[in-house]
Design a protein around this motif. Structure first.
Motif, PDB file in Angstrom:
ATOM      1  N   ARG B   4       0.766  -1.090   0.350  1.00 21.96           N
ATOM      2  CA  ARG B   4      -0.476   0.008  -0.058  1.00 21.96           C
ATOM      3  C   ARG B   4       0.831   1.274   0.225  1.00 21.96           C
ATOM      4  N   LYS B   5       1.568   1.485   0.736  1.00 22.89           N
ATOM      5  CA  LYS B   5       2.863   2.418   0.898  1.00 22.89           C
ATOM      6  C   LYS B   5       4.018   2.752  -0.514  1.00 22.89           C
ATOM      7  N   MET B   6       3.477   1.174  -1.173  1.00 24.16           N
ATOM      8  CA  MET B   6       4.391   1.778  -2.007  1.00 24.16           C
ATOM      9  C   MET B   6       3.538   2.265  -3.521  1.00 24.16           C
ATOM     10  N   LEU B   7       2.177   1.550  -3.122  1.00 24.01           N
ATOM     11  CA  LEU B   7       1.628   2.701  -4.265  1.00 24.01           C
ATOM     12  C   LEU B   7       1.423   3.747  -4.229  1.00 24.01           C
ATOM     13  N   ARG B   8       1.494   4.671  -2.892  1.00 20.82           N
ATOM     14  CA  ARG B   8       0.531   5.543  -2.123  1.00 20.82           C
ATOM     15  C   ARG B   8       2.170   6.366  -2.644  1.00 20.82           C
ATOM     16  N   ASP B   9       3.411   5.838  -2.908  1.00 22.30           N
ATOM     17  CA  ASP B   9       4.086   6.100  -3.235  1.00 22.30           C
ATOM     18  C   ASP B   9       4.722   7.007  -4.219  1.00 22.30           C
ATOM     19  N   LEU B 281      12.068   7.597   7.845  1.00 16.89           N
ATOM     20  CA  LEU B 281      11.015   6.637   8.243  1.00 16.89           C
ATOM     21  C   LEU B 281      12.155   5.253   8.202  1.00 16.89           C
ATOM     22  N   ILE B 282      12.715   5.323   6.990  1.00  9.40           N
ATOM     23  CA  ILE B 282      13.958   3.780   7.215  1.00  9.40           C
ATOM     24  C   ILE B 282      13.889   3.703   8.439  1.00  9.40           C
ATOM     25  N   GLY B 283      14.433   4.973   9.394  1.00  6.32           N
ATOM     26  CA  GLY B 283      15.163   4.417  10.867  1.00  6.32           C
ATOM     27  C   GLY B 283      14.116   4.138  11.402  1.00  6.32           C
ATOM     28  N   SER B 284      12.677   4.519  11.212  1.00  5.46           N
ATOM     29  CA  SER B 284      11.617   4.196  12.216  1.00  5.46           C
ATOM     30  C   SER B 284      11.011   2.657  11.620  1.00  5.46           C
ATOM     31  N   LEU B 285      11.168   2.896  10.654  1.00  2.51           N
ATOM     32  CA  LEU B 285      10.894   0.805  10.222  1.00  2.51           C
ATOM     33  C   LEU B 285      11.662   0.256  10.770  1.00  2.51           C
ATOM     34  N   LYS B 286      13.567   0.362  11.039  1.00  2.00           N
ATOM     35  CA  LYS B 286      14.078  -0.735  11.784  1.00  2.00           C
ATOM     36  C   LYS B 286      13.519  -0.669  13.121  1.00  2.00           C
ATOM     37  N   ALA B 287      13.570   1.006  13.566  1.00  2.00           N
ATOM     38  CA  ALA B 287      13.665   0.429  15.043  1.00  2.00           C
ATOM     39  C   ALA B 287      12.500  -0.321  15.375  1.00  2.00           C
ATOM     40  N   LEU B 288      11.603  -0.527  14.673  1.00  3.73           N
ATOM     41  CA  LEU B 288       9.663  -1.152  14.490  1.00  3.73           C
ATOM     42  C   LEU B 288      10.653  -2.323  14.169  1.00  3.73           C
ATOM     43  N   TYR B 299      11.760  -1.653  -0.978  1.00  2.00           N
ATOM     44  CA  TYR B 299      11.931  -0.770  -2.237  1.00  2.00           C
ATOM     45  C   TYR B 299      12.759  -1.240  -3.116  1.00  2.00           C
ATOM     46  N   THR B 300      13.073  -2.403  -3.629  1.00  2.00           N
ATOM     47  CA  THR B 300      13.413  -3.140  -4.634  1.00  2.00           C
ATOM     48  C   THR B 300      11.874  -3.029  -5.016  1.00  2.00           C
ATOM     49  N   SER B 301      11.058  -3.198  -4.887  1.00  2.00           N
ATOM     50  CA  SER B 301       9.609  -3.524  -5.244  1.00  2.00           C
ATOM     51  C   SER B 301       8.876  -2.634  -6.145  1.00  2.00           C
ATOM     52  N   TYR B 302       9.246  -1.123  -5.618  1.00  2.00           N
ATOM     53  CA  TYR B 302       9.244   0.306  -6.755  1.00  2.00           C
ATOM     54  C   TYR B 302       9.676  -0.205  -7.758  1.00  2.00           C
ATOM     55  N   GLY B 303      10.519  -0.539  -8.089  1.00  2.00           N
ATOM     56  CA  GLY B 303      11.375  -0.581  -9.673  1.00  2.00           C
ATOM     57  C   GLY B 303      10.674  -1.793 -10.489  1.00  2.00           C
ATOM     58  N   THR B 304      10.380  -2.705 -10.149  1.00  2.00           N
ATOM     59  CA  THR B 304      10.606  -4.218 -10.281  1.00  2.00           C
ATOM     60  C   THR B 304       9.025  -3.740 -10.711  1.00  2.00           C
ATOM     61  N   PHE B 305       8.232  -3.276  -9.558  1.00  2.00           N
ATOM     62  CA  PHE B 305       6.196  -3.339  -9.770  1.00  2.00           C
ATOM     63  C   PHE B 305       6.368  -3.066 -11.356  1.00  2.00           C
ATOM     64  N   ILE B 306       6.870  -1.569 -11.566  1.00  2.00           N
ATOM     65  CA  ILE B 306       6.946  -0.164 -13.065  1.00  2.00           C
ATOM     66  C   ILE B 306       7.539  -0.984 -14.027  1.00  2.00           C
TER      67      ILE B 306
END
Ligand SMILES: Nc1ncnc2c1ncn2[C@@H]1O[C@H](COP(=O)(O)OP(=O)(O)OP(=O)(O)O)[C@@H](O)[C@H]1O
Ligand SMILES: [Mg+2]
Lengths: 234, 756
Positions: B4-9, B281-288, B299-306
């Motif tokens: 979902r986040k990817m689609l929004r980005d 955000l990457i930091g927060s994800l990592k902290a989570l 982040y690989t999924s963006y380019g792959t998806f397109i």
């Protein structure tokens, strides 16, 4: 004293979905030429909005704003841009310098739009930045950056200086230096200076204090004996 | 959730991802499309050759007997042999036409592919006519046609319309580049249907023996006969088509490279920007507690998806749409029963590779940000230390206007973005230059070949049977120039190569020029060769050339005296005098004249060719070529617009705070637009400048694959250069106009509210 700035029944309305929100609610006030004015009020009171309207960065929903006899609410986009270029100097909380230009270039770029500017070197001198002329903004402290922003604002030789929380991001000692610099702009050079701040103590240094609350003028205080900023008891 | 986040980005970077999508789509579209074209032509021709049992070799000679066939067939490795008599005929009511008649015994080798009517049968009488010639001349199955053959009139009923594998590329002679179905065709007759004794002049052979062995067999069997062996790969039809296939295959890779490169680089710049912006955000994800792997995968999924989106769409549409366009052009040159785009499964691998590259750029961009512990990443990134470049220290830096200073620094700090833009414009410009250049070059051939070199109006073929008296009569009858066109073999360091030789009689219809564009007269001794031949066989002026007439044993050694520049008609040119000096007698095979074609209606002439027809044919071809040129130019424009717009938006978003500041300071809209424009203009100028040689080289590369019979040198007119440059600049300015509309929308108040 003849009023230099006059707000007449100024409203600013924001639409939030279906709701309307009056950020500025039927405001009236006047400011004389060369006055050192402090605008106070709690967060969300509409201080920035008032300043932005006065600076021609935003347009009113209704009402008129006269600056030196000119009604800026009826100006075209072009005229407003010219008004900002020649009449107004802005100083922001976050400096808004251009990171890829040096101190000197940040100031000198104003020459592109204003013909009768002051001298770059002497302006930098007056804000005490002569030694930092060729540095980039990111290499300066916050106080120094704010001084660049002041230098940029006065370089145009404007009659009106608008400062939105100029010391918001600075420690109090640095803040005092900046504020007294701004007070001098009014005292010595006769510019009209309007400062938005949360710091009520600054009221002692102002000629006039405008207190806002919920988009309305709550109180206007005239100060007959303003004291210099650096003598205010912080 | 991360999806979902990817689609929004993706949505918030819609311009970047749309342009990546378009580039991948176009790259894959052209790649798979061109692959389908080249491979399809390859496969279709192979199927056609196989279906019709195309001969592997032909022996030309005189009066082959049944015994000859039997003897040859008895040899090991020779599968099947058939006799054939080939001769030229013309329609009785239109002597400008030439029909190559094939009188065959069984048509089991190089057999016909039936288009309409009855299939060929040896016991049936009638004629089987080439379908395209029939169509062009409004001849239908069942019609009777009258032919002039060997000075006699022959009336035949059309039994079937056919195409034959030996005529995939069927032209009358070397000067004719484009088949002229109006005037040239072929037909098949059964030998049983012929009343006179047939002097079979060809043996067509099915075999898997190579040239050397066959040559030996030929020598041993037909020692006393003059005979010539030609292998399948040397049939002009087969060779031309193979050249065409190679040309298509060469384009399959060169064109998409620009698009895919841009796609990958754009993904890299976009993903770098996204990951830098989302650092905290990457930091927060990592902290989570998200693992590095999971974040990287995200982040690989963006380019792959397109990539998958563009790749799959390109791969499904390219092989369908592109072959249609290209084949409609090819059909003017070549005749195949079926034109079909075919893709190989291996193509999917390459597509997969491209998609992976896009995905990986996200991977690498993210990995840069991931290095370090969560706490580190959560802190805002230390701003880049700004260093003064040499240029800034120079004296005139301070004299420069602010807009220049600002833009130069911006470029220097965004080198990757700048490089992508330059590559994009470079690609755009190269494609446009190449497209216009292609047009100019082909136009140039018409001019050089048909207006400057061959200045005659009509070429008339003299049949072998022409009588001496008749010949003298022709000679007297006005201004004519005689030529002899023969096939020869040259000895290229031990290897026999067949070439065309022209002996040129007195006259001035043929005006040759050298490489330096100066007029050349053929010398009285020695020979002249065309530039292409010189390059192909590494020959220079003053070299000795060893050659013999096809089918003879007598070798000549001649000095190369001149090198001729000729776009068509590659080979060896000898003046009649020089030929005489070699103790040879010129036997004219054709004559050149300015008289109209209608004058030559006698049956003595084996063919009549009007130069206007050749020129008209070229013009018709140019029209189909315009479609290809339009395609190239649209691709170029899309490339340019997408790259400029995308990078414009990228740089606009990066500088939006600064632009808002300038607006607050009182910079007028037009001034800001100018500031934004400068950078684009610089990039465009640089890209354009590089694109000029780029386009030249691209065209040169394309022309190289045009085949051995053409010598095309890049010929781009000043007009084309000017037009391409101005066009590209206009494009850049147009895109900038589009971008500057965004300037009006900058909301000063919110843009300056605080640091994001
Ligand atoms: N673009 C906008 N859209 C909707 N509402 C807005 C917008 N800008 C400001 N407001 C609202 O108007 C009111 C006044 O905002 P303003 O920025 O003038 O406050 P302020 O007095 O400067 O506060 P602070 O001291 O926190 O800066 C706030 O309640 C804010 O939510
Ligand atoms: Mg505020």
């Amino acid at each position: 004293m003849k009023s230099y700035i006059e707000f007449k029944k100024v409203n600013k309305e924001y639409k939030l979905g279906k709701n309307r929100f009056l950020a500025v609610n039927n405001i009236d006030f006047t400011i004389g030429k060369g006055e050192f004015v402090v605008v106070l009020g709690p967060s969300g009171a509409g201080k920035s909005t008032v300043l932005n309207l006065l600076g021609g960065m935003d347009t009113v929903t209704s009402g008129t704003i006269l600056v030196d006899g000119k009604d800026i609410t009826s100006c075209s986009d072009r005229e407003l841009t010219d008004y900002r270029a020649t009449d107004v100097g802005f100083i922001f909380q976050f400096y808004n310098l251009i990171p890829s230009l040096t101190v000197r270039e940040n100031v000198a770029l104003v020459k592109e739009i204003v013909k009768s500017t002051l001298d770059v070197e002497s302006v930098l001198e007056s804000v005490g930045l002569n030694d930092h002329r060729f540095q980039f903004p990111t290499q300066l402290s916050g106080g120094e950056q704010q001084r660049v922003s002041i230098a940029r604002a006065i370089f145009k030789n404007p009659k009106l200086l608008l400062c939105d929380e100029p010391t918001g991001a600075l420690d109090s000692d640095t803040g005092v230096v900046i504020l007294s610099l701004l007070q001098d702009m009014s005292r010595i050079e006769g510019r009209t200076v309007i400062i938005v701040t949360h710091n009520a103590i600054l009221a002692e240094a102002a000629d006039k204090v405008i207190k806002l609350k919920n988009g309305k003028v709550q109180e206007v205080i005239f100060n007959n004996n303003p004291i210099p900023v650096n003598e205010v008891n912080w | 959730m991360l999806f979902r986040k990817m689609l929004r980005d993706l949505k918030s970077n819609i311009v970047q991802f749309t342009s990546i999508f378009i580039m991948i789509f176009l790259g894959i579209f052209i790649f798979t499309g061109m692959h389908a074209v080249g491979n399809g032509m390859d496969q279709s021709s192979k199927v056609f050759y196989k279906e019709t049992n195309l001969a592997n070799a032909t022996i030309y000679g005189l009066d082959f007997t049944k015994e000859d066939v039997k003897q040859l067939e008895s040899k090991d490795g020779v599968e099947k042999v058939e006799r054939r008599f080939q001769t030229n005929a013309s329609l009785e009511n239109d002597t400008k036409t030439t029909i190559q008649l094939n009188i065959v015994e069984s048509n089991a080798i190089s057999s016909n592919h039936l288009v309409e009517g009855e299939a060929f049968q040896r016991s049936k009488d009638g004629i089987w006519l080439n379908s395209l010639f029939a169509k062009a001349n409004s001849i239908k199955v069942g019609d009777s046609i009258k032919l002039y053959v060997q000075g006699q009139i022959m009336t035949k009923r059309v039994k079937g319309l056919i195409i034959n594998p030996e005529y995939v590329y069927g032209v009358k002679d070397e000067n004719e580049m484009i088949p002229d179905h109006n005037n040239y065709g072929y037909a098949f007759l059964s030998s049983q249907d012929i009343k006179f004794e047939i002097p079979f002049n060809q043996l067509i052979i099915v075999t898997d023996l190579d040239k050397k062995i066959l040559e030996d067999i030929k020598l041993s069997l037909f020692k006393e006969k003059q005979s010539v062996l030609v292998m399948q790969e040397d049939y002009s039809s087969v060779r031309m088509f193979q050249n065409e296939i190679n040309q298509m295959k060469a384009m399959e890779t060169i064109f998409p490279i620009a698009f895919l490169l841009i796609a990958i680089l754009t993904t890299l710049t976009t993903m770098t920007r996204i990951t830098v912006n989302q650092r905290t955000l990457i930091g927060s994800l990592k902290a989570l507690g998200f693992s590095n792997g999971k974040i990287l995968r995200h982040y690989t999924s963006y380019g792959t998806f397109i990539g998958i989106l563009g790749g799959v769409l390109g791969m499904t549409t390219g092989p369908i749409i592109l072959p249609d366009i290209i084949f409609s052009f090819q059909k003017g040159f070549y005749t195949l029963p079926e034109w079909k785009g075919i893709i190989e499964p291996t193509v999917a691998l390459i597509v997969f590779f491209c998609i992976s590259c896009c995905g990986l750029s996200g991977f690498f961009a993210c990995r840069m940000e991931l290095q370090g512990v969560a706490a580190d990443i959560l802190r805002p990134k230390a701003p880049k230390i700004n260093k003064h470049t040499k240029l800034e220290k120079s004296r005139w830096w301070n004299l420069m206007k602010f807009d220049y200073q600002w833009n130069i620094r911006d470029l220097l700090r965004n080198k990757l973005r700048c490089a992508v833009a330059i590559i994009g414009i470079f690609g755009c410009m190269s494609l446009i230059i190449c497209a216009f250049g292609l047009r100019d070059t082909v136009h140039g051939i018409t001019d050089t070949a048909y207006k400057n070199i061959n200045t005659y109006d009509t070429k008339v073929g003299l049949s072998e049977k022409i009588t001496q008296e008749k010949f003298l009569e022709i000679e007297k009858n006005g201004y004519r120039q005689f030529i002899q066109e023969s096939a020869i073999e040259i000895d290229d360091n031990g290897e026999m190569v067949s070439l065309a030789m022209t002996v040129i009689g007195e006259g001035d219809y043929l005006k040759y020029k050298g490489i330096d564009d100066k007029s050349i007269t053929l010398p009285n001794s020695g020979v002249a060769i065309t530039n292409k031949i010189a390059k192909l066989y590494d020959l220079k002026i003053n070299d000795q050339l060893k050659w013999r007439l096809y089918g003879t044993d007598k070798w000549f050694t001649s000095k190369i005296m001149r090198i001729i520049k000729n776009p068509v008609g590659q080979g060896i040119y000898i003046s009649e005098d020089s030929y005489k000096n070699m103790n040879q007698i010129m036997v004219p095979t054709a004559m050149l004249t300015n008289e109209e074609t209608s004058k030559f209606t006698q049956e003595e002439f084996s063919f009549v060719q009007s130069k206007d027809d050749l020129i008209n044919n070229m013009d018709v071809m140019m029209e189909t070529m315009n479609a290809m040129i339009a395609l190239l130019i649209s691709a170029a424009v899309i490339l340019g617009v997408v790259v400029l717009y995308n990078l414009g938006v990228l740089s606009f978003n990066e500088r939006i705070r600064e632009l808002a500041t300038l607006k607050v300071l009182g910079f007028q809209y037009t001034k800001l637009r100018k500031i934004l424009q400068i950078q684009n203009i610089w990039i465009t100028l640089l890209g354009t400048l590089l694109g000029v040689p780029g386009g030249y080289l691209l065209l040169n590369y394309m022309l190289k694959y045009m085949g051995d019979s053409f010598d095309l040198s890049v010929n781009i007119s000043y007009f084309s250069y000017a037009f391409s440059i101005i066009g590209t600049l206009m494009l850049s300015i147009g895109v900038n106009r589009l971008l500057s509309r965004k300037l009006k929308k900058i909301d000063m108040v919110s843009a300056l509210k605080g640091v994001e």
